[in-house]
Structure formats: structure tokens, C-alpha cells
Design a protein around this motif. Structure first.
Motif, short mmCIF file in Angstrom:
data_model
loop_
_atom_site.label_atom_id
_atom_site.label_comp_id
_atom_site.label_asym_id
_atom_site.label_seq_id
_atom_site.Cartn_x
_atom_site.Cartn_y
_atom_site.Cartn_z
N GLY A 63 2.55 2.32 -3.18
CA GLY A 63 1.70 2.94 -4.19
C GLY A 63 1.88 4.44 -4.28
N GLY A 115 -4.27 -0.14 -3.29
CA GLY A 115 -3.28 0.76 -2.73
C GLY A 115 -2.03 0.84 -3.58
N GLU A 116 -1.52 -0.31 -4.03
CA GLU A 116 -0.26 -0.30 -4.75
C GLU A 116 -0.43 0.22 -6.18
OE1 GLU A 116 1.76 -4.03 -5.49
OE2 GLU A 116 3.69 -3.01 -5.58
N LEU A 158 -12.37 4.76 -0.53
CA LEU A 158 -12.86 5.08 0.82
C LEU A 158 -14.09 5.99 0.73
CD1 LEU A 158 -11.79 4.16 3.52
CD2 LEU A 158 -10.47 6.26 3.69
N PHE A 193 -7.41 -4.95 -0.89
CA PHE A 193 -7.17 -3.51 -0.77
C PHE A 193 -5.71 -3.16 -1.09
CE2 PHE A 193 -6.45 0.35 1.96
CZ PHE A 193 -7.12 1.23 1.11
N LEU A 223 1.26 8.42 -4.12
CA LEU A 223 0.11 9.26 -4.44
C LEU A 223 -0.76 8.69 -5.55
CD1 LEU A 223 1.02 13.06 -4.38
CD2 LEU A 223 -0.79 11.85 -3.12
N ILE A 226 0.84 -1.20 0.00
CA ILE A 226 0.00 0.00 0.00
C ILE A 226 0.87 1.25 0.00
CG2 ILE A 226 -1.66 1.33 1.35
CD1 ILE A 226 -2.77 -1.40 2.30
N GLY A 248 -2.73 3.86 -5.95
CA GLY A 248 -2.17 4.90 -5.10
C GLY A 248 -3.18 5.54 -4.16
N PHE A 249 -2.74 6.65 -3.57
CA PHE A 249 -3.60 7.35 -2.63
C PHE A 249 -4.86 7.84 -3.33
CE2 PHE A 249 -4.90 11.26 -0.41
CZ PHE A 249 -5.13 10.72 0.84
N SER A 288 -7.18 4.75 -3.64
CA SER A 288 -7.72 4.17 -2.41
C SER A 288 -8.56 5.18 -1.64
CB SER A 288 -6.61 3.58 -1.53
OG SER A 288 -5.39 4.20 -1.77
N ALA A 289 -8.19 6.46 -1.71
CA ALA A 289 -9.03 7.47 -1.05
C ALA A 289 -10.40 7.53 -1.74
CB ALA A 289 -8.34 8.82 -1.08
#
Lengths: 651, 384
Positions: free
Chosen positions: B257, B288-289, B300, B284, B259, B254, B292-293, B296-297
Motif C-alpha cells: 500500500g 493497508g493496501e 489507528l 485490515f 504511503l 499492507i 496506504g499509510f 491505516s494510520a
């Protein structure tokens, strides 16, 4: 209130949900934004593995390019103990039992191999050698279940001629922590790794820097189980340079065979306490006096360097260093220390001429017995067998090996010490290279010992209980005059001293290699002869001494001590100047048999020494071995079986 | 506007009746759930394509199966939505007993052991996890029980709820499947809190929970591997055991990953198999990898939308039963999302829980969609 209650409670749920989401978001931010760099590095490290590619060592060739040491590929299974020991006991056992099943060995045997303390803790331990290709593949495929286990194809040493020249060639073994430290540690650029193998002795060690080559490496992308996916980069290893020896394969073979044949026939020794058989060894050194090189060098008993291709067992090592088995591991040619006996008379004769105590024509009457002048105890010495040689001058004294002639010289040196100094014999010996390392280009060598009044006094001073007296008596000089007393020489010193006389005073530091070259034969480095000293020999000494030494092998009347051993030798074409020696070893034990010579006598090419421990007379045992080798070197005789000579004498 | 549940054609409904349930479908919820499920197919494919290809198998096989599961899930949603949710009260007791029976059966040799947990029935090429069905059954039973009276939750009904959760929870624990057990407890908490449990009842429940956990450890009823999962999580000395390694690699994936991620199919941790169970519990880490952020954000946020819409439906429901159904589903999904993402990121211990809608697996996918169906059902019939 009641209607609002569910709202309130759902509010609680909302707060809980929001907190949890906030926590997830915060953690995500931390991992992917704040500390992303570290994780990227970790992921990178995960997938890259650098596998060193050990460079094949250079080969070792004889002077004509005949291969003495080459490489062969061997499939080996190795275990990294450090990694294995990080496992829990149960897991460790499982790994070993899996590995045992693959390499077809019980885990208990693997444990024994892993218990080897001769390797550093980080050097991978070979647990199965020369395994099939299938084993190699299986270990690699099941890497995930076998942490710490590695299967590799190694280039290991191959010895096409078996034990031949074992002591010269030396062997290769895993680097030990001290050696690694001395080379700058495991991270030194161009240095060694913990798994490196290095030359441990002989040529392998002396020419390590030429032979080792340059290791390469391959960078692999691996998956979670350590299984390689693909190659990311590669630097090929560069093979080390070949070393071309001055040794001649044929001469070496002849020397080893002659020595072994002679030695085998003298093995009738038993331990006086247990009655168990005890082996005594011997050695021979052949020097090329024109080149300043070693042409052959043999030490018996010998060993097989192939035993060292992997690690030898402690039992094997114990056998190689067991005195009762003749310590096969030791190169007697460089490390054996012997009283030179009558071979020393060359030194005494030169010292006498130098001091002017004798001329070549000075005649002494030898009744077979000598009474030491100014002496109080044990004052008589005799010739071997008390043989009276009557009128003796220098030539005859050497030919028949008259002890009395040299006793007299030894006594007179001491009587005239005011004028000549206390050590004319020792000084001459030093000029010829005794008492110091010859400087032969091999890793270990003994210096020998020269007894003298100063040495005696120092020894007494250091340890008064071990000696009766710190004084030097005339009898000591008499003993030294025939190479007894506390004089100890190595076989290579003996050969080099005769070589120095043969060349008229050029004392070489013997080379063992002629050059290094790459695999195509292009010369990398020529190894120039190294002159240790240019010695001024007494004027007019050469001819009479040469006559005396040639007489020892040729003269029928008076009868040379090596006459029988050199019977039917092609003396006309290949005259040999030699000297026998029979050195007392004390305590009623058998004598060491010696012979030193050079040939052809008038234009010397080779010098040779032969030393056979506890064999008996030099004329009976050592001279025939030298004859066999010189006969082959002359090119005029087929090497024949070494036979002891009947009717030899102590001299 | 009492119930008028005479069967009518869909087209007729849409045309004629402005209060018809179909007009009140919660599109944001459906849209967010579909978005996650769509991403799921992509991520499962990315996680499995390399290893399948390496094994000489069809790299698309996981993708295809997950797509089938999604379709089955949508069918389940449609089926759940078709009937007015209030009729499900009558099914609560039966479905509860059936799921309890299945939980018993799965412990017999009829069940199948995977990863040392006896959690599965094998049905042809598909596998059924009865614990997933049990979650739905418990939600239904709890909501029914708690909505059957007025005023704060009486002790009697509270005890029924505890028992109704405790029985399947105990059976699930025997498999052993601690994750599902915890989900059941989360459902219980969600429903009874919203239903108005008294603080002292909740305190008593908490005490039982603490005692229960202590007793399990004391009498050595926790399997080694469960213990290790919990203790490895607590260890921070860097000495990772088998599951510690899992967690560490997941975190690395994760974090690596960054950004914007390594890009789809480009994650090396993913491709090279450093993260185990990646298409299921650790899905997940692929997001994540590789995404990136940013990715995954966004995921979320999608889960946030889902939870928000469920919460909103609970608020808008026309009756307590509807509210409590939503509360149960909300608790179930919220706990699973938090626990699963939390373990992937190293802030929760590792338990074998799928990430709803994203993890590969039919039982979880269908159950989740059915649960969402309940919520959609409550939402669209809030006026009828």
C-alpha cells in the motif's frame, strides 16, 4: 490514597494501551513507509506469471514438398517434479490422487511416470498425453488444488508416413541438462528453457537451428490460486523453418520396401548358445551423384519416430537397442561397419592401373586357385567354388569377380613395395573416401577402418596381447585385395566411392537437404553441394572398369555375377554398372551380402549400395534389392517383389 | 441528586433537564465508532466485490449485510443506553448463565462448524457466535463482582472472577477458539487490575496461565492447526506453511500500500484473492493496501480515540461499577485491535479474531456496539 488508587491503576492501563498503539504504529510505519518498495515488488510478482509459448517446429518435407514430419496439437498434462516435491508427503499424495482421478490413471502409474530419470529434474514430466479438452480445462480450473500440475496444448511431431525415413528424420525429445548447458544454460537470450524439446538425432538434430523457431511468451495476471485473470502481454512464437530434403518419398519407399522384403527372407538366425532367434539387419543408400545428395537411405529394422513424441519408456528404449532384435535404433547406413568383400575390387583395380602393375589388357591365367608366393603358412586361396576362369583380363575379372586376378595384384603390390610404397590399395581407397567420414549432413557417422602395415604395428604396440604379431605379411595384402582382412566400410562410404568413380572423380560430402524455407515456401537458405575432393583417377581406367561392372549385370558369357539378379532388366535403356560382394564374417558364420552400383552406366545419375548382414551371397540377396530400387529409379519398371536369385555364387 | 428514574419523554428531557443523560452523550466516542463502522462497509465491499462478481453473485451482498449489522448494532446500543447501567447489575448473573448455556449448546450438534471450529449457531440466513455474547456477560459479571465491596479485591472475590472467566474460557477453547479465549483473559486482567487486585493474586494468575498453556501442549490438547498458527509465526526461515503463507501475503498487501495506497478497489492482493479471510479477520489488509499509510494510520487514530474515550469514561464514572464496566470493554477492544492488526502486520500470531467494528460479521458488530453502549451509558449518567 484509597481514592487515588483507581486513578493510579487506570494510569497503568493507559500506559499499556499507549505502548500497544505505539507498537502498531511503528510496525505500520516500517511496513508502509520504510519497506514499502519490497512489498510492492512482491505483490507485483504475485500477480504476474510468464508462460512461455513454445514455437512450433518447422516441418520436414521431401524434395517435392511432400510432408514427412508435421506438427499436431496434443493436450498434455505435465507435472513439475521440483514443485511437487516441495509438498509434504501427505499433501503430495493428495495432489496425485486428485490428478489421477482427473486423468483417469491410478496414482501408482503417475508415480512411475514421475520416476523417469531420462529427463532433467526441472523438465516437467508428461503424465498424460493426448487427453481430452475437458481434462485440460478441469486441470486449469482446479489449479489451486494441483500445485506443480500443468495442462498445456503442445505442438508435437506428427509422422504422416509412419516409420518412413525414421533414421533420416530422427526424433525430438526433452532437452537434457548437458544439452542445456552446452546451449548456454536456461537463461541465455534466445536459448532453451528447461522444458524445451530439441532434435535428438537425424535431420531434427542436424537442422535444429533452422527447425526450432523462436519461442514466444504470454504474461498473465493470476490470482492467489494461480488461475489466470487476464492477459497483460503476449509475444507470439515464430514457427521454425521447413527443411526440404533431397530425399524423394517414392524412392525412399521403394528402397525401404525392397530392403525389408529382402531382409525378412534372410531371417533364420538363432543365438548359438540359447537357440533364441536373433535378428540381423541391413541397409541401403541411394546417392544422387549429379547433385551430391542422398536420394534415399534405409536401415532395417527400423522404428517409429512417433514413439518419441512423448518420452519413451525404458522398456521401449531397451527394445530399440537390443542386439537380438537387430538394434532398430541404429542407422546402419551410417554406422554399420562391414568388410566390403568383392565390392572392394574397384579399389584394387584402380590401384593396379595407377601403379602400372596391370593394363586393361593384361591377361592372367586363373586356375581357380592361388598360391601366395614367399609364404610359409596357409598359402592357398581359391575363387568362390574354386571356379577356374582361365584367361582373365581386367573386364572379365570384374564381371565374373575373379579372386585370383586380384590376389595376384595384392601379392605383387607387396612384392614391389620398395617401388610402390606399402599401401597403394589403401591410398586409392582413401581417395575414394574410405577410412574417413563422408561428411553426410547428419549427426553421427562412423569412419570405417583401413588396415595397413602402419596401423597393424600401432595396434600391436598399443595392445601386444591381442595380436599374434605386429608385422604385416604378404597374405595380409592378398586379403585386402578382395576387401577382407581388417577393412571395414560403411554403406554410405561404399555408395559414395562408387559415386566418385561414376562422376569421374568428384567426391561429394553428401547433402540430405536441398534448402530451408518458410511455411509459404519462400526460400530461406539454399544448401549448396559440397565437394569433398576432386580425385584424379588413373588415365584410361574408366572405360575398362565400366565395361567390367556393366558386364557384371548384363554379360551372359562370361556370366556376370549379377546377371541372374538383373535378368530381364531394361539394360538397353538403363544400363547398370555394379559389383556384388560376399564378405566373410569369420567363425563359420554366414556371410554379409553386398552390392554396389551406379546407373545409368554411361551418364550416371544414381549410386547405390546394399548391405545385408549374414544374408549369404551378394548375388543372391543384395543384387535383387538393388535391382528393385534401380528399376524404380529408371522409371521403366514397376517395383516388384524382391526375390532371391537361385544359383548365385559367393563372388 | 438521587436517582429520579421516572419515565419521561425524550423531548421533555432535552428541553427541561440540564442534567438529563442525553445531554451528556460522548459524541467523540460515538463519532469515532461510526466512522470506523462506515469505513467497514466500504472495506468489506472492496474485499468481496470481485470474488462475488466472479462467482456470478450479487457483488453488493456483503455490503448490504454489513450495513444491516451496523443498524442492528446501533439498535443494540440504543437499547443498552436506554436503561441506567446500574440496573444491569441485577442482570449479570442471569446473562452469564444464559451465555454459558449457549456455549455448551454450540458444542452440541445444534452448533455449526466453520473452519474446523464449532463456534456458530445458524439462525436463518444469519449466524450467531455465542462467544461474542459471552464477552459481554463476563464483563458484566466481573464488574458486578468486583464492585460489590470496598477496598482492595479480596481473595474470595478474585477467585470468583477467575472462575467466572475460566468457565466460558474453557468452553470457548473446546470449540476451539483460542482468540476468544484470549479476549476473555484480557477482560479478566483489565477488570481485576483496575479493581485493585493484589500483586500476588495477579502473579498466581500468571503462573496458572503459564502452567495451563504448557499442560495443553504437553497433553496434546492443541489442535494441529492451532499449533501451526503459533509455530508458523515463530518460524522466520521463509518456509511458509498454509498459515505462514496467509501471514506473508497479508504483510505484502499492507506493505504494498505504501504511503497513500493503491486506491479504493485497486488493491491487487485484495482483488486477486491473495489474502484469505479478507473481509473478516484480515480486513485490515484491505485498508493497508488500498488506503496506504495515510488510511491505516487514520484508522489507528480512530481506534485511539475510541480507547481514549473509554478510558476517560472509566475515570469519570460516578461509581466503581461504571469504572469497571469501562475497564472490561477497554480491555476487550484494546486486545482485539492489537491482536488483529498485529497478526495482519506479522508481529502477532494468527488467531481468528475479528477487528472490532471493521471486520465483516454480525455477532462481532452487535457485541461491540452493545459494549460501546455500556460505556456511553456510564458516560452520560455520570452525574445522575
Amino acid at each position: 490514597m484509597t481514592t487515588d488508587t483507581p486513578r493510579l491503576r487506570l494510569g497503568i492501563v493507559a500506559v499499556v494501551a499507549l505502548s500497544l498503539f505505539a507498537a502498531l504504529f511503528a510496525r505500520l510505519w516500517f511496513l508502509q513507509v520504510l519497506t514499502a518498495g519490497e512489498h510492492e515488488l512482491a505483490a507485483e510478482r504475485n500477480q504476474r506469471r510468464v508462460v512461455p509459448l513454445a514455437a512450433p517446429r518447422g516441418r520436414i518435407l521431401d524434395r517435392d514438398g511432400e510432408i514427412l514430419v508435421a506438427n499436431r496439437a496434443s493436450n498434455v498434462v505435465l507435472v513439475d517434479r521440483a514443485e511437487l516435491n516441495t509438498l509434504e508427503d501427505e499433501e503430495r499424495e493428495e495432489v496425485l490422487s486428485r490428478l489421477g482421478a482427473i486423468v483417469d490413471r491410478p496414482p501408482s502409474m503417475l508415480e512411475v511416470a514421475l520416476g523417469d530419470t531420462s529427463l532433467g529434474p526441472f523438465a516437467p514430466v508428461p503424465v498424460a498425453e493426448d487427453v481430452d479438452e475437458e481434462v485440460l480445462i478441469e486441470v486449469r480450473e482446479r489449479q489451486g488444488e494441483l500445485p506443480g500440475v500443468e495442462a498445456r496444448q503442445l505442438a508435437v511431431r506428427a509422422y504422416p508416413h509412419g516409420t518412413l525415413a525414421a533414421h533420416i528424420l530422427g526424433y525430438v525429445g526433452a532437452i537434457n541438462p548437458d544439452e542445456l548447458e552446452a546451449a548456454g544454460g536456461p537463461d541465455a537470450p534466445g536459448g532453451y528453457r528447461r522444458a524445451s524439446r530439441v532434435g535428438k538425432d537425424g535431420i531434427e538434430r542436424a537442422f535444429e537451428d533452422d527447425l526450432r523457431g523462436i519461442d514466444g511468451e504470454v504474461v498473465l495476471e493470476v490470482d492467489a490460486k494461480g488461475v489466470p485473470i487476464r492477459e497483460l502481454g503476449r509475444r507470439e512464437p515464430i514457427q521454425g523453418d521447413d527443411v526440404v530434403l533431397s530425399i524423394d518419398l517414392d524412392t525412399q519407399q521403394v528402397a525401404e520396401q525392397a530392403l525389408a522384403e529382402g531382409m525378412v527372407q534372410t531371417q533364420d538366425h538363432v543365438d548359438p548358445e540359447t537357440g533364441a532367434p536373433v535378428i540381423f539387419g541391413g541397409s541401403t543408400v541411394v546417392l544422387d551423384v549429379k547433385e551430391g545428395t542422398v536420394a534415399a537411405m534405409a536401415s532395417w529394422p527400423t522404428f517409429s519416430p512417433a514413439d518419441f513424441v512423448y518420452e519413451i519408456t525404458p522398456e521401449q528404449f531397451a527394445a530399440l537397442t537390443d542386439p537380438a532384435r537387430g538394434t532398430p535404433f541404429v542407422n546402419r547406413a551410417l554406422l554399420g561397419l562391414y568388410a566390403p568383400g568383392s565390392t572392394w575390387k574397384l579399389v584394387t583395380a584402380l590401384a593396379g592401373l595407377e601403379a602400372g602393375l596391370i593394363t586393361p589388357e593384361t591377361v592372367l591365367f586363373d586356375p581357380g586357385i592361388f598360391t601366395i608366393p614367399d609364404c610359409s603358412q596357409r598359402c592357398t586361396r581359391t575363387n568362390a567354388g574354386s571356379t577356374p576362369y582361365k584367361d582373365v583380363a581386367l573386364r572379365k575379372a570384374l564381371t565374373v569377380s575373379s579372386d585370383v586376378y586380384f590376389y595376384d595384384l595384392g601379392a605383387r603390390f607387396w612384392q614391389q613395395r620398395e617401388r610402390l610404397g606399402e599401401t597403394p590399395m589403401q591410398d586409392m581407397a582413401t581417395l575414394l573416401g574410405f577410412g574417413a567420414k563422408t561428411g553426410v549432413e547428419l549427426p553421427v557417422e562412423a569412419s570405417g577402418r583401413l588396415a595397413s602395415p602402419a596401423v597393424r604395428a600401432a595396434q600391436y604396440q598399443a595392445n601386444p596381447d591381442a595380436f599374434l604379431s605386429g608385422d604385416w605379411f604378404i597374405g595380409d595384402n592378398v586379403n585386402v585385395s578382395i576387401g577382407q582382412g581388417d577393412v571395414a566400410v560403411t554403406p554410405i562410404q561404399l555408395a559414395n566411392a562408387y559415386a566418385t568413380f561414376a562422376t569421374g572423380g568428384i567426391r561429394y560430402q553428401p547433402n540430405v537437404a536441398l534448402r530451408t524455407q518458410d511455411q509459404d515456401g519462400t526460400v530461406i537458405r539454399e544448401i549448396e553441394p559440397r565437394v569433398g575432393a576432386q580425385v584424379e583417377l588413373p588415365a584410361g581406367a574408366r572405360e575398362p572398369i565400366l565395361d567390367g561392372l556393366v558386364g557384371a549385370t548384363q554379360s551372359e558369357d562370361p556370366k556376370g555375377t549379377a546377371y541372374n539378379a538383373f535378368a530381364d532388366f531394361p539394360h538397353e535403356a538403363y544400363p547398370v554398372a555394379g559389383k556384388t560382394g560376399t564378405a566373410q564374417t569369420g567363425g563359420g558364420r554366414e556371410d554379409d551380402a553386398l552390392f554396389a552400383a551406379f546407373a545409368p552406366a554411361h551418364d550416371p545419375r544414381y549410386a547405390i549400395s546394399v548391405v545385408m548382414e549374414r544374408a549369404g551371397f551378394g548375388s543372391t540377396w543384395a543384387a535383387p534389392v538393388a535391382r528393385s530400387v534401380l528399376g524404380a529409379l529408371s522409371g521403366l519398371e514397376e517395383p516388384e517383389r524382391v526375390r532371391p536369385v537361385a544359383g548365385g555364387s559367393r563372388a | 441528586m438521587q436517582t429520579t428514574t421516572a419515565p419521561r419523554g425524550l423531548g421533555a428531557v432535552l428541553r427541561r433537564d440540564p442534567t438529563a443523560p442525553w445531554r451528556h452523550l460522548d459524541w467523540p466516542l460515538l463519532g469515532a465508532a461510526l466512522a470506523v463502522a462506515g469505513l467497514s462497509c466500504l472495506m468489506v465491499f472492496s474485499a468481496t466485490r470481485t470474488s462475488m462478481a466472479d462467482a456470478g453473485l450479487d457483488p453488493y451482498s456483503y455490503l448490504k449485510r454489513q450495513a444491516v449489522f451496523l443498524v442492528l448494532g446501533l439498535v443494540a446500543t440504543a437499547a443498552v443506553v436506554a436503561l441506567d447501567y446500574r440496573t444491569y447489575r441485577d442482570l449479570a448473573a442471569v446473562s452469564f448463565l444464559v451465555s454459558l448455556g449457549l456455549l455448551v449448546l454450540v458444542l452440541t450438534p445444534l452448533g455449526k462448524e466453520v473452519n474446523s471450529a464449532q463456534s456458530w449457531f445458524e439462525l436463518g440466513s444469519f449466524q450467531l457466535q455465542p462467544a461474542e455474547l459471552a464477552k459481554l456477560a463476563v464483563i458484566l459479571l466481573l464488574a458486578t463482582t468486583c464492585s460489590s465491596g470496598r477496598g482492595p479485591l479480596t481473595r474470595q472475590r478474585f477467585l470468583v472472577c477467575v472462575t467466572a472467566t475460566g468457565l466460558p474460557a474453557a468452553l470457548v477453547l473446546l470449540q476451539p477458539d483460542m482468540g476468544s479465549m484470549l479476549v476473555l483473559v484480557a477482560i479478566l486482567l483489565g477488570v481485576v487490575v483496575v479493581a485493585g487486585a493484589r500483586p500476588r493474586h495477579l502473579a498466581a494468575l500468571a503462573a496458572i496461565g503459564v502452567l495451563g498453556v504448557a499442560a495443553m501442549f504437553h497433553f496434546d490438547q492443541v489442535d494441529d492447526y492451532q499449533r501451526r498458527r503459533l509455530t508458523d509465526f515463530a518460524r522466520s526461515d521463509g518456509v511458509a506453511g498454509a498459515s505462514g503463507f496467509q501471514g506473508e501475503q497479508a504483510e505484502t498487501a499492507i506493505g504494498a500500500g505504501g504511503l497513500f495506497g493503491a486506491g479504493l478497489y485497486e488493491g491487487t492482493q485484495t482483488k486477486l484473492g491473495f489474502v484469505p479471510e479478507q473481509q473478516t479477520d484480515f480486513i485490515f489488509t484491505v485498508v493497508g493496501e488500498e488506503l496506504g499509510f495515510a488510511g491505516s494510520a487514520s484508522l489507528l487514530v480512530l481506534y485511539g480515540v475510541i480507547i481514549w474515550r473509554i478510558w476517560r469514561t472509566a475515570l469519570l464514572a460516578r461509581d466503581t461499577f461504571g469504572t469497571l464496566l469501562c475497564a472490561g470493554v477497554l480491555a476487550m477492544l484494546l486486545f482485539q485491535v492489537f491482536e488483529n492488526m498485529g497478526m495482519s502486520m506479522g508481529i502477532m500470531p494468527i488467531t481468528g479474531l475479528p477487528l472490532p467494528l471493521l471486520s465483516y460479521g454480525g455477532s462481532s458488530m452487535v457485541t461491540t456496539w452493545a459494549a460501546l453502549g455500556l460505556v456511553l451509558n456510564v458516560h452520560m449518567r455520570r452525574f445522575s
